[in-house]
Design a protein around this motif. Sequence first.
Motif, PDB file in Angstrom:
ATOM      1  N   PHE A 106       0.845  -1.194   0.000  1.00 57.08           N
ATOM      2  CA  PHE A 106       0.000   0.000   0.000  1.00 57.08           C
ATOM      3  C   PHE A 106       0.879   1.242   0.000  1.00 57.08           C
ATOM      4  O   PHE A 106       2.040   1.210   0.450  1.00 57.08           O
ATOM      5  N   PRO A 107       0.368   2.358  -0.477  1.00 53.83           N
ATOM      6  CA  PRO A 107       1.149   3.593  -0.445  1.00 53.83           C
ATOM      7  C   PRO A 107       1.451   4.024   0.998  1.00 53.83           C
ATOM      8  O   PRO A 107       0.853   3.513   1.960  1.00 53.83           O
ATOM      9  N   GLU A 108       2.326   4.987   1.123  1.00 56.14           N
ATOM     10  CA  GLU A 108       2.577   5.587   2.434  1.00 56.14           C
ATOM     11  C   GLU A 108       1.288   6.239   2.940  1.00 56.14           C
ATOM     12  O   GLU A 108       0.408   6.594   2.146  1.00 56.14           O
ATOM     13  N   PRO A 109       1.160   6.400   4.256  1.00 55.89           N
ATOM     14  CA  PRO A 109      -0.101   6.900   4.817  1.00 55.89           C
ATOM     15  C   PRO A 109      -0.625   8.180   4.179  1.00 55.89           C
ATOM     16  O   PRO A 109      -1.827   8.294   3.905  1.00 55.89           O
ATOM     17  N   ASP A 110       0.236   9.152   3.913  1.00 57.34           N
ATOM     18  CA  ASP A 110      -0.235  10.413   3.331  1.00 57.34           C
ATOM     19  C   ASP A 110      -0.828  10.206   1.939  1.00 57.34           C
ATOM     20  O   ASP A 110      -1.854  10.805   1.592  1.00 57.34           O
TER      21      ASP A 110
ATOM     22  N   PHE B 224      -6.474   1.184  -4.408  1.00 57.60           N
ATOM     23  CA  PHE B 224      -5.831   1.889  -3.302  1.00 57.60           C
ATOM     24  C   PHE B 224      -4.489   1.262  -2.924  1.00 57.60           C
ATOM     25  O   PHE B 224      -3.851   1.693  -1.970  1.00 57.60           O
ATOM     26  N   MET B 225      -4.065   0.255  -3.666  1.00 59.41           N
ATOM     27  CA  MET B 225      -2.756  -0.352  -3.443  1.00 59.41           C
ATOM     28  C   MET B 225      -1.742   0.307  -4.376  1.00 59.41           C
ATOM     29  O   MET B 225      -2.107   0.973  -5.354  1.00 59.41           O
ATOM     30  N   ASP B 226      -0.485   0.125  -4.083  1.00 57.72           N
ATOM     31  CA  ASP B 226       0.578   0.643  -4.942  1.00 57.72           C
ATOM     32  C   ASP B 226       0.780  -0.329  -6.104  1.00 57.72           C
ATOM     33  O   ASP B 226       1.161  -1.490  -5.888  1.00 57.72           O
TER      34      ASP B 226
END
Length: 452
Positions: A78-82, A109-111
């Motif tokens: 997953f991306p970084e929180p921001d 919503f995943m990288d």
Amino acid sequence: MAGRYDRFPTLRVPGHEVLLGYEALVGALARRVGALRLSGADRVVVACDSYPGVRDDEVLEALARLRPEVLVDTRELFPEPDELTRRMEPFLTDDRVFGRMCFGELEDFMDAGSLTSARERVGGARGLVVVCGFGAALVHPGDVLVYCDVTRWEIQLRYRAGMPNYRCDNGGDDPLRKFKRGYFVEWRLADRHKARLLGRADFVVDTVDAGSPRAVAGPALAEALDVASSRPFRTVPYFDPGVWGGQWMRERFDLPDGAPNYAWSFDGVPEENALALAFDNAVVRVPAMDLTLLRPLPLLGEGVYARYGAEFPIRFDLLDTMGGQNLSLQVHPTTDYIRRAFGMAYTQDESYYVLDAEQGACVYLGLREGVDPGEMMAALERANAGGEPFDAERYVNRLPARPHDHFLIPAGTVHCSGAGTMVLEVSATPYIFTFKLWDWGRTGLDGRPRPV
């Protein structure tokens, strides 16, 4: 005075054993993997998917005992929180309580690069591969599929205790905002994803109790859902205090003494309640929503399913103000408004059935004849800004409430139950779209102003 109310209803499902604890679960997985290896498989993938809110570290540590050649933690996909929050922003809004329903897919919503790399890594591996966490089955469908589940009520308790949202660093934030992110985004994605997995899962795991999972084989869960969808059943109720709460339920349901009161009992809300499945050696709690997602047609019937899809479009709860205070003066949106503002196809029509009432109890219901809406809104805005308290009886009908009275409350009707009533509320919605207009100038149990 305790009554005959069953706080711990179960659904009996004989003929199946529950795996108790991680040692038993890991042992069963090892045997399943061993059988696949003996059949000639040079690579076996255990996909252990989970609902956001499951204790990932605990599950990952347990599955590491299988000693896989490759271990994938999906949190890294997953991306970084921001960045993850940025992707969710269209659904979160600035409001403390209300967002917009997310109709996307988890993979959105995943990288993308990390997900592709993980798929290639698993595809090129030999031996045992374990993929663990939310979205694991998107990396590989699993030669052995495990699903770790948890009820939304338990997730809410974890939010209150400081758990952040999934892949987020907001542990210390307002629990209402965490709930909003879960409700409008994370749980929508998770339900859509889970509905495609549970029907083929080899094991389903109840992860409510820390360190003590309870796992059942997929066919056992399937049989339990068949039983539940073909006969009457109850979900496991939960009880919560509130600033307006009373004492009626505590006295009659033998509830614990720790809370100052009990305002709500949610006794039939598949979105949040659990089904307690009594197998031969233990009870396994699964979200009642699993039944709605996997057995919608036998549960709902053809007509309801055709209208609402895989949603349980009704909820039952108890509102206790006996020895308490008025509920918030509130209104539910009209069908047109809820469609435009939140993307929902139907809204919350409801009714109050009065189980008990003190002398002089009342229900506030509907605007009085001749009320000017603009004048009323101005009075509400002044009161909520700290000015003169809102004169509810000037604008809203105050009706006497007696045991066995039944009040119908169409969406768009201003209403609330008054102090000294015990109400069974039946609502035509599983959702949370309640707009509070006036809260009688009080703060919540946390000392903060309640959202209006």
